[in-house]
Design a protein around this motif. Sequence first.
Motif, short mmCIF file in Angstrom:
data_model
loop_
_atom_site.label_atom_id
_atom_site.label_comp_id
_atom_site.label_asym_id
_atom_site.label_seq_id
_atom_site.Cartn_x
_atom_site.Cartn_y
_atom_site.Cartn_z
N ALA A 1 0.81 -1.22 0.00
CA ALA A 1 0.00 0.00 0.00
C ALA A 1 0.85 1.27 0.00
O ALA A 1 0.32 2.36 -0.23
N GLY A 2 2.15 1.13 0.29
CA GLY A 2 3.01 2.30 0.21
C GLY A 2 3.75 2.67 1.48
O GLY A 2 4.42 3.71 1.53
N ALA A 3 3.66 1.85 2.53
CA ALA A 3 4.41 2.15 3.76
C ALA A 3 5.91 2.02 3.51
O ALA A 3 6.34 1.14 2.75
N VAL A 4 6.70 2.89 4.14
CA VAL A 4 8.16 2.85 3.96
C VAL A 4 8.89 2.37 5.21
O VAL A 4 10.08 2.09 5.17
N ALA A 5 8.17 2.29 6.33
CA ALA A 5 8.77 1.84 7.58
C ALA A 5 7.64 1.47 8.53
O ALA A 5 6.46 1.69 8.23
N LEU A 6 8.02 0.93 9.69
CA LEU A 6 7.04 0.52 10.69
C LEU A 6 7.43 1.08 12.05
O LEU A 6 8.61 1.08 12.42
N SER A 7 6.44 1.55 12.79
CA SER A 7 6.69 2.08 14.12
C SER A 7 5.37 2.12 14.89
O SER A 7 4.31 2.31 14.30
N ASP A 8 5.46 1.95 16.19
CA ASP A 8 4.31 2.24 17.05
C ASP A 8 4.52 3.57 17.75
O ASP A 8 4.12 3.76 18.89
N ASP A 9 5.15 4.52 17.06
CA ASP A 9 5.55 5.78 17.66
C ASP A 9 4.41 6.39 18.48
O ASP A 9 3.27 6.44 18.04
N GLY A 10 4.79 6.87 19.66
CA GLY A 10 3.81 7.31 20.64
C GLY A 10 3.55 6.23 21.66
O GLY A 10 3.09 6.51 22.77
N HIS A 11 3.85 4.99 21.27
CA HIS A 11 3.68 3.83 22.14
C HIS A 11 4.86 2.88 21.93
O HIS A 11 5.13 2.49 20.79
N PRO A 12 5.54 2.47 22.98
CA PRO A 12 6.58 1.45 22.81
C PRO A 12 5.96 0.07 22.63
O PRO A 12 4.84 -0.18 23.09
N VAL A 13 6.68 -0.81 21.95
CA VAL A 13 6.28 -2.22 21.90
C VAL A 13 6.86 -2.87 23.14
O VAL A 13 8.06 -3.19 23.20
N ALA A 14 6.03 -3.03 24.16
CA ALA A 14 6.53 -3.48 25.47
C ALA A 14 6.96 -4.94 25.47
O ALA A 14 7.88 -5.33 26.18
N ASP A 15 6.29 -5.77 24.67
CA ASP A 15 6.57 -7.20 24.62
C ASP A 15 7.84 -7.45 23.81
O ASP A 15 7.86 -7.27 22.59
#
Length: 424
Positions: free
Chosen positions: A145-159
């Motif tokens: 779909a056009g995403a260039v990266a991945l992040s949960d910015d604003g929230h850490p991935v705690a697991d």
Amino acid sequence: MRLLLKGGRIIDPSVALDMEGDLLIEEGQIRAIDREIPADEGLEVIDCRQKVILPGLIDIHVHLREPGEEYKETIETGTLAAVAGGFTAVCTMPNTKPPNDCAAVTKFIRDRAREQGHCRVYPVAAITVGQRGKRLTEFADLKEAGAVALSDDGHPVADAFLMRLALEYSRNFNLPIISHAEELALSAGGQMNEGALSTLLGLKGIPKAAEEVAIFRDISLAALTGAPIHIAHVSTKGACEIIRRAKEAGVPVTAETAPHYFSLTEEAVAGYNTLAKVNPPLRTEEDREAIIEALAEGVIDVIATDHAPHSVLEKEVEFAQAACGLIGLETALPLTLRLVRRGIINWLRMAELLSLNPARILSLPGGQLRPGSPADITVIDPELSWRVTPEGLKSRSKNSPFLGWEMKGAAILTLVRGRVAFKR
């Protein structure tokens, strides 16, 4: 459109080019760079004497708020602020409403950017569904779909196990993971940097360890999986040391900081100034100096704004209730130029931090001025003096701690695909 940028100082960090000369643009591409290019009929000539010509600036960390919070910012207003600040491309973070965790939202952002955007817009999609840290998103669909990266910015991935999986899967799709490094068990309820000032103000502090512990974990997972990881908004001296050691050990880690972390300290919060409330918080003078040193040494690879618009509804309230974040697209360039004038970095290094390295880390077009490359170009007047005022800012929100500051240096011409996107 045919343009000739005449007599400017041309900077291209990809080939260590720093020369006085001309740059020819035809059909949206750079055609030639030379000491002297003759002008012919039908060629528009722009006088760039005493100006600096850079590859278009790229901001890999912005919040455009659309969809869902258009009263704060839209793709149209945010990209207008971007080109006014000299940025020809921005990467927009996924913490919208709804979050960008599926192909439909990614496509919406891309479509809206094509319709209303003033510069290139690259969506950064969520790592986990709803950014809730429980289940990974569909990386393949997001990439298509056009995403260039991945992040949960604003929230850490705690697991930690889920973050390991995300790193392993990200390699299959060339989707770098951008880490929001925060240990919530240490930062929960915090309002500013933990220290004597937070005690004096009676505000719960956020210790530096909340950032550093999380960075160490994510770098360890990058070393385990061999997957690259990019650390967002670095703010502490200890974080710089962790990243430095990881790079020396060969871990595939890159990092960014924001102009407010090398321009301000926690003292900006004194008087309960909500415009200076950010996450991670502004730190001490020792941390600020360490950030500057890390930028000069190459420990930190990128300057990104973390442009986070908020309206008066979120900022003109009691400090504890105020939202975290500040706008930065229109002030990043002059704040970075302060480092150039002090001799801490040179023009080539500045162009690496604001253009070349962002392009390389996320595999984006741009970052160079070679013939045949896209004509995404920023022309800067380093001597132009101006004052930061709410009326003068293009962003829909005005939440900047730099309001009232006298700035020196600004983009006077921003070209996207060879077309004038902004002219001062």
